[in-house]
Design a protein around this motif. Structure first.
Motif: not given
Length: 402
Positions: A139, A164, A168, A215, A298
């Motif tokens: 992330r 994933h 995102e 994203g 997260s």
């Protein structure tokens, strides 16, 4: 030979998928002389027959430490992938040994081989080991134009990575799926994350990611937008959080105690400041504690340790902090405990919202010193057909060094 003229009993040999052909002369000699060899079954299979006793390293990895140490004093070789000290097993094993007990002969790492094939500058590429780590660790690094190389467990993990990234908002990212780098089975395939349809990727596998897409990108500066955190209103808001983190002044490798953590936002941003940082979040409300854990996971910093309990009772027995943030539960008993139990030089930042906690901060500042800062914030809000300023509760921030 190491300092003092002694010979290490353990040789950690980095081996590539090409087997003995890529080994250094020193590695070959160590293997030929070994009484006992251990490593992944596929690595042992690369060696020619003969030589010492061989034993595959067990799963889980930790189960192999005791059998290895039991052979202390014999000539032992441990085979590992590529560079033993770049997301490898070398650092784990070395923790159990003194410096004169082992020597390492690294081979080119998967990261180096992937960069060499793609022509990527490795110093400008983020390298991650995601064998047993959550994909959310990506992330902080997801931004268009970034390059990432991640080692993964198997082909299923590669598919999960593509999903994933798409979820995102980075489905346009190009994935270079790299298998068995440096060996006769080496294969590289190129596919966009959003159109991923590879179903036969095999271990050992790494994926080079050229990030692209629309994203959301995690800002690099302190004071993330509040929308990045799930919360019930118990959160240090963005402008105050930015000022608070500036006062806490995180330095690489430091530990934070976040007392009255709420959503965990302060501890999370402390961890995002540097990968070597550590943080413990103390929260009395179990629902908020669970939410802080989820927020940390997260945002790729699942290493946030959330302790359920109320300060100061929950503070004893934990590694001492370099800095403390008190976002809730400021009390005379808590401050007394901190001064009695923590070493001089510990930085403390406390935010007071109520009149009672503000008065307490002012009383302690008069005795212990430090700086007081009053933070008054207003935001624009509609007033009928026009707009006006809506004042928020002022925050009094006390910053002091114990």
């Amino acid at each position: 030979m190491v300092e003092g003229g002694t010979h290490p009993w353990l040789t950690i040999v980095g081996i590539g998928e090409d087997g003995p052909d890529g080994l250094s002369a020193a590695s070959r000699v160590a293997i030929a002389r070994a009484d006992w060899l251990t490593g992944a079954a596929r690595h042992l299979a690369l060696l020619p027959d003969g030589g010492g006793e061989r034993a595959p390293w067990p799963v889980p990895f930790a189960d192999g430490i005791a059998p290895l140490l039991a052979r202390r004093g014999r000539r032992v070789v441990m085979l590992v992938s590529g560079d033993p000290f770049w997301f490898g097993a070398g650092s784990v094993v070395a923790r159990h040994l003194s410096p004169d007990e082992w020597v390492a002969h690294p081979a080119p790492s998967t990261f180096a081989l992937v960069a060499a094939r793609l022509g990527w500058a490795i110093e400008e590429t983020r390298c991650l080991g995601l064998h047993a780590a959550p994909l959310a660790r990506l992330r902080p690094h997801l931004a268009p134009g970034r390059r990432i190389v991640a080692t993964l467990r198997d082909g299923a993990a590669v598919k999960a990575l593509a999903t994933h990234l798409t979820d995102e908002g980075f489905g346009d990212s190009m994935l270079h799926v790299c298998e068995a780098m440096g060996g006769p089975r080496e294969r590289i395939r190129h596919v966009h994350a959003g159109a991923y349809a590879v179903d036969d990727a095999r271990h050992p596998v790494a994926v080079a990611i050229a990030v692209a897409g629309a994203g959301p990108v995690l800002p690099a500066a302190a004071g993330l937008p509040d929308e990045w955190f799930a919360h019930d209103g118990q959160i240090t808001r963005r402008p105050v959080r930015a000022l608070t983190l500036s006062s806490l002044a995180p330095r690489p490798g430091e530990t934070l105690w976040d007392i009255g953590a709420g959503s965990g936002s302060i501890g999370i941003e402390w961890l995002l400041a540097d990968p070597a940082n550590r943080a413990l979040a103390f929260e009395a409300d179990p629902v908020r504690a669970a939410r802080a854990r989820a927020n940390a996971a997260s945002l790729g910093v699942e290493r946030l340790r959330v302790i359920d309990g109320r300060a100061p009772d929950a503070l004893a027995g934990h590694p001492p902090p370099d800095a403390i943030f008190i976002g809730g539960g400021l009390s005379d008993a808590l401050l007394r405990w901190l001064w009695q139990h923590l070493p001089a030089g510990t930085r403390l930042v406390a935010n007071a919202v109520t009149l009672e906690s503000e008065a307490l901060a002012m009383q302690w500042q008069a005795v212990k010193g430090g700086d007081l800062l009053r933070i008054d914030l207003s935001t624009v809000t509609p007033i009928g057909t026009r707009r006006g300023w809506r004042a928020h509760f002022p925050v009094v921030q006390w910053s002091v060094t114990l």
